[in-house]
Enzyme design. Structure first.
Site, mmCIF file in Angstrom:
data_model
loop_
_atom_site.group_PDB
_atom_site.id
_atom_site.type_symbol
_atom_site.label_atom_id
_atom_site.label_comp_id
_atom_site.label_asym_id
_atom_site.label_seq_id
_atom_site.Cartn_x
_atom_site.Cartn_y
_atom_site.Cartn_z
ATOM 1 N N ASP A 259 46.170 -42.834 73.505
ATOM 2 C CA ASP A 259 46.956 -41.692 73.925
ATOM 3 C C ASP A 259 47.651 -41.896 75.270
ATOM 4 O O ASP A 259 47.015 -42.041 76.306
ATOM 5 C CB ASP A 259 46.062 -40.437 74.006
ATOM 6 C CG ASP A 259 46.834 -39.193 73.603
ATOM 7 O OD1 ASP A 259 46.229 -38.137 73.458
ATOM 8 O OD2 ASP A 259 48.072 -39.314 73.458
ATOM 9 N N LYS A 308 43.035 -34.772 70.006
ATOM 10 C CA LYS A 308 43.830 -34.696 71.242
ATOM 11 C C LYS A 308 43.037 -33.994 72.341
ATOM 12 O O LYS A 308 43.069 -34.386 73.506
ATOM 13 C CB LYS A 308 45.117 -33.928 70.966
ATOM 14 C CG LYS A 308 46.056 -33.768 72.132
ATOM 15 C CD LYS A 308 46.697 -35.060 72.579
ATOM 16 C CE LYS A 308 47.768 -35.530 71.656
ATOM 17 N NZ LYS A 308 48.500 -36.708 72.197
ATOM 18 N N LYS A 349 58.403 -29.792 76.033
ATOM 19 C CA LYS A 349 57.023 -29.310 76.168
ATOM 20 C C LYS A 349 56.892 -28.395 77.372
ATOM 21 O O LYS A 349 57.392 -28.734 78.447
ATOM 22 C CB LYS A 349 56.082 -30.513 76.324
ATOM 23 C CG LYS A 349 54.634 -30.137 76.617
ATOM 24 C CD LYS A 349 53.778 -31.346 76.877
ATOM 25 C CE LYS A 349 54.118 -32.012 78.190
ATOM 26 N NZ LYS A 349 53.289 -33.207 78.438
ATOM 27 N N LYS A 421 45.324 -41.770 78.342
ATOM 28 C CA LYS A 421 44.468 -40.612 78.602
ATOM 29 C C LYS A 421 43.001 -40.991 78.421
ATOM 30 O O LYS A 421 42.119 -40.530 79.135
ATOM 31 C CB LYS A 421 44.798 -39.482 77.631
ATOM 32 C CG LYS A 421 46.109 -38.775 77.803
ATOM 33 C CD LYS A 421 46.036 -37.503 76.978
ATOM 34 C CE LYS A 421 47.339 -36.763 76.836
ATOM 35 N NZ LYS A 421 48.384 -37.451 76.098
HETATM 36 N N1 LIG Z 1 55.054 -37.331 75.571
HETATM 37 C C1 LIG Z 1 54.792 -37.584 74.290
HETATM 38 O O1 LIG Z 1 55.596 -37.522 73.415
HETATM 39 C C2 LIG Z 1 53.402 -38.024 74.012
HETATM 40 C C3 LIG Z 1 52.541 -38.120 75.096
HETATM 41 C C4 LIG Z 1 51.273 -38.577 74.866
HETATM 42 C C5 LIG Z 1 50.879 -38.923 73.582
HETATM 43 N N2 LIG Z 1 51.754 -38.792 72.549
HETATM 44 C C6 LIG Z 1 51.287 -39.196 71.222
HETATM 45 O O2 LIG Z 1 52.163 -40.216 70.752
HETATM 46 C C7 LIG Z 1 52.265 -40.135 69.324
HETATM 47 C C8 LIG Z 1 53.716 -40.065 68.918
HETATM 48 O O3 LIG Z 1 54.303 -38.922 69.505
HETATM 49 P P1 LIG Z 1 55.726 -38.472 68.929
HETATM 50 O O4 LIG Z 1 56.165 -37.334 69.782
HETATM 51 O O5 LIG Z 1 56.609 -39.660 68.778
HETATM 52 O O6 LIG Z 1 55.304 -37.928 67.473
HETATM 53 P P2 LIG Z 1 56.205 -37.892 66.145
HETATM 54 O O7 LIG Z 1 55.461 -37.040 65.200
HETATM 55 O O8 LIG Z 1 57.606 -37.571 66.477
HETATM 56 O O9 LIG Z 1 56.214 -39.415 65.646
HETATM 57 C C9 LIG Z 1 55.112 -39.977 64.963
HETATM 58 C C10 LIG Z 1 55.687 -40.806 63.830
HETATM 59 O O10 LIG Z 1 54.614 -41.477 63.193
HETATM 60 C C11 LIG Z 1 54.892 -41.520 61.802
HETATM 61 N N3 LIG Z 1 53.627 -41.837 61.146
HETATM 62 C C12 LIG Z 1 52.571 -41.027 60.927
HETATM 63 N N4 LIG Z 1 51.579 -41.739 60.340
HETATM 64 C C13 LIG Z 1 52.023 -43.019 60.209
HETATM 65 C C14 LIG Z 1 51.471 -44.230 59.705
HETATM 66 N N5 LIG Z 1 50.240 -44.269 59.177
HETATM 67 N N6 LIG Z 1 52.224 -45.358 59.770
HETATM 68 C C15 LIG Z 1 53.465 -45.332 60.288
HETATM 69 N N7 LIG Z 1 54.059 -44.218 60.779
HETATM 70 C C16 LIG Z 1 53.334 -43.084 60.728
HETATM 71 C C17 LIG Z 1 55.504 -40.172 61.503
HETATM 72 O O11 LIG Z 1 56.270 -40.214 60.316
HETATM 73 C C18 LIG Z 1 56.389 -39.978 62.741
HETATM 74 O O12 LIG Z 1 57.692 -40.463 62.516
HETATM 75 C C19 LIG Z 1 51.456 -38.910 68.920
HETATM 76 O O13 LIG Z 1 50.153 -39.309 68.555
HETATM 77 C C20 LIG Z 1 51.370 -38.091 70.204
HETATM 78 O O14 LIG Z 1 50.232 -37.264 70.238
HETATM 79 C C21 LIG Z 1 53.008 -38.362 72.715
HETATM 80 O O1 LIG Z 2 51.203 -34.249 78.867
HETATM 81 P P1 LIG Z 2 49.948 -34.932 78.415
HETATM 82 O O2 LIG Z 2 48.743 -34.076 78.534
HETATM 83 O O3 LIG Z 2 49.732 -36.291 79.002
HETATM 84 O O4 LIG Z 2 50.082 -35.182 76.856
HETATM 85 C C1 LIG Z 2 50.822 -34.408 75.977
HETATM 86 C C2 LIG Z 2 50.109 -33.120 75.638
HETATM 87 O O5 LIG Z 2 50.186 -32.259 76.743
HETATM 88 C C3 LIG Z 2 50.781 -32.464 74.442
HETATM 89 O O6 LIG Z 2 50.054 -31.313 74.118
HETATM 90 C C4 LIG Z 2 50.766 -33.395 73.256
HETATM 91 O O7 LIG Z 2 51.434 -32.800 72.222
HETATM 92 C C5 LIG Z 2 51.479 -34.672 73.588
HETATM 93 O O8 LIG Z 2 51.281 -35.573 72.522
HETATM 94 C C6 LIG Z 2 50.910 -35.314 74.793
HETATM 95 O O9 LIG Z 2 49.605 -35.788 74.478
#
Ligand SMILES: NC(=O)c1ccc[n+]([C@@H]2O[C@H](COP(=O)([O-])OP(=O)(O)OC[C@H]3O[C@@H](n4cnc5c(N)ncnc54)[C@H](O)[C@@H]3O)[C@@H](O)[C@H]2O)c1
Ligand SMILES: O=P([O-])([O-])O[C@@H]1[C@@H](O)[C@H](O)[C@@H](O)[C@H](O)[C@@H]1O
Length: 501
Positions: A259, A308, A349, A421
């Site tokens: 994460d 999460k 967000k 994280k």
């Molecule tokens: N700032 C952020 O955006 C942020 C911060 C911290 C953590 N995250 C984590 O990062 C990850 C991605 O975030 P996001 O905003 O891009 O999400 P998102 O849902 O836009 O993208 C995730 C993608 O993964 C694909 N997917 C799901 N299962 C799959 C698999 N088995 N194989 C291949 N592809 C698969 C989905 O189709 C989707 O396109 C999430 O787990 C989220 O919690 C995001």
């Molecule tokens: O800002 P942060 O706590 O590092 O992380 C974010 C979370 O606040 C949010 O809820 C989650 O959807 C995102 O995937 C990301 O994890």
């Protein structure tokens, strides 16, 4: 390879292949007898070697078609092409803000004009993000142009300029196990590898070989940016794919943690560190946020939220445990994490936090924070730092006077904790989440590779009645040689002092 920062020291040698440094590592062991601590300092001589040749790096993203995957790919393309784009607030230019390595600096030392700072990226030879070649998998079949549009992260005027490039990129079919992510993701799952687990793993491995051969990259790193999956423990003997993973780890594949630590949680690791380090006692932490992207939709399912919640909740543990003056054993602040899915806000967000702390004489301090941002624009630079730092660590080896055989970092690369994280650490190693300790660890490991002592911020030369730095006869001639002349470049002074023989 021409490094921008060169160390002029008898402890550092530049060979054709390596930067080789001699480094004395100081630490201390502590014995506790009742309320008495006996501290025994020790030091170990290290030799660090950093390969100077930077490889062509390929990065394969799991979840390439998601908000993060499309955004980081688009950002690298926009920087590589030097794109600018018009918005209602004026002309914007591609950059790498939010990347520790690309947009953060370290103090190299002092010059007659004051302290000299250089970007992390100039300390050691490392991959430039513009040169990364992306590929990857997604259970959604959309090409990256349409996926970028679906993500609604980047300005449309920029998307239009990127469209011809992004629409050529197509995620490879992936493995979809419905019970691992929210049921509300099923509508996207139209791009799948069929067959048994063994056949699916075999296809993934063929994909990696195929990408490496067709792209001509020297190295491939795989990074997970797909949806948050339900929490699952690794149980020896049960997760049969763990065995393959352990075998590949034995071959030196790095893993780093879960994460991306991007916004609300990163700030938490700073704020709680600040409060506890100043002797103030956080007693209640409430972290609420809502967002409307697909990640938020996935997290609206209980099992995915639980996963999460765990990764967002443990980030204060090491900081709290570091201060027995404030906290009794096993005492922790109340800590509540809430995430809600609100479609209208999309990737923007909204994070609201409340920190309540006990201060002197029964007083209470409450801080309330509000933070709004495009979540994927915080995560994308972290993805770049993760892969660039991992690749750099693959080129660093070291030995000690007692163990003269060179070795690499442990395959659980805890140096990446700054970016996660929920960091992973080798068995028995302490988990550190405190932001500034993690950042200092990265800086000081890089300084060790250059034979430089850890950054101590003491500035003793400026705290003495008679400073050694001003009397010529005492001054140790060990200037940092940087290229050729003194210049003031774009807001940071780049001392390029001509070296007097
Ligand atoms: N700032 C952020 O955006 C942020 C911060 C911290 C953590 N995250 C984590 O990062 C990850 C991605 O975030 P996001 O905003 O891009 O999400 P998102 O849902 O836009 O993208 C995730 C993608 O993964 C694909 N997917 C799901 N299962 C799959 C698999 N088995 N194989 C291949 N592809 C698969 C989905 O189709 C989707 O396109 C999430 O787990 C989220 O919690 C995001
Ligand atoms: O800002 P942060 O706590 O590092 O992380 C974010 C979370 O606040 C949010 O809820 C989650 O959807 C995102 O995937 C990301 O994890």
């Amino acid at each position: 390879m021409h490094e921008k920062v060169r160390i002029n020291s008898a402890d550092v040698k530049y060979t054709e292949k390596h930067i080789e440094s001699r480094y004395c590592y100081h630490t201390a062991s502590v014995r506790r007898d009742g309320d008495t601590f006996t501290v025994t300092p020790s030091s170990t001589e290290f030799i660090f070697r950093t390969e100077r040749k930077v490889p062509r790096l390929g990065v394969m993203l799991v979840g390439w078609g998601g908000n993060n995957g499309t955004t980081v790919t688009a950002a690298v393309l926009a920087n590589k092409l030097g794109l600018t784009w018009k918005t209602k607030t004026g002309l914007k230019k591609a950059n790498y803000y939010g990347s520790l390595l690309e947009s953060s600096t370290v103090c190299l030392g002092s010059s007659p004009d004051g302290e000299v700072y250089a970007p992390f990226r100039d300390l050691l030879p490392m991959v430039h993000p513009n040169d990364i070649v992306f590929d990857g998998w997604d259970i959604s079949s959309l090409d990256l142009g349409r996926a970028m549009e679906r993500a609604q992260v980047l300005d449309w005027s920029l998307q239009e300029k990127l469209w011809p490039h992004m629409s050529q990129l197509k995620p490879r079919p992936s493995v979809y196990i419905p019970e691992f992510i929210a049921a509300n993701q099923e509508h996207r799952a139209d791009n799948l590898i069929r067959g048994s687990k063994a056949e699916q793993v075999a296809q993934i491995r063929r994909d990696i070989c195929d990408f490496r051969e067709k792209s001509g990259v020297d190295k491939v790193l795989v990074l997970w940016t797909a949806n948050t999956e339900r929490f699952c423990d690794v149980i020896p003997g049960v997760n049969d794919t763990a065995e393959n993973l352990l075998n590949s780890i034995q071959r030196g594949v790095f893993i780093g943690g879960d994460d991306f630590k991007s916004g609300q949680t990163k700030l938490k690791s700073v704020l709680v560190d600040f409060l506890v380090s100043t002797g103030i006692k956080p007693t209640s932490i409430v972290s609420y946020n809502h967002l409307g992207n697909n990640d938020g939709l996935n997290l609206s399912a209980l099992q995915q939220f639980r996963s999460k919640e765990i990764s967002k909740s443990n980030v204060v543990d090491d900081i709290v445990q570091s201060n027995p003056v404030l906290y009794r054993p096993r005492e922790k602040p109340d800590h509540c994490v809430v995430i809600k899915y609100v479609p209208y806000v999309g990737d923007s967000k909204r994070a609201m936090d409340e920190y309540t702390s006990e201060i002197m004489m029964g007083g209470t301090n409450t801080m309330a924070l509000h933070n709004t941002c495009e979540d994927s624009l915080l995560a994308s630079p972290i993805i770049l730092d993760l892969v660039i730092l991992t690749e750099l660590c693959q080129r660093i080896t070291f030995c000690t006077q007692d163990d003269p055989v060179f070795q690499g970092f442990h395959s659980v690369l805890s140096l990446l904790s700054f970016l996660c994280k929920a960091p992973l650490v080798p068995q028995g190693a302490p988990v550190v989440n405190a932001f500034f300790r993690q950042r200092a660890c990265i800086e000081n490991v890089m300084r060790a590779c250059l034979g430089l002592p850890p950054q101590n911020h003491m500035q003793l030369e400026h705290k003495m009645t008679r400073s050694f730095m001003h009397s010529e006869e005492n001054h140790i001639h060990n200037p940092i040689l940087m290229n050729g002349k003194i210049e003031h470049i774009k807001g940071y002074q780049n001392i390029l002092t001509s070296h007097q023989n």
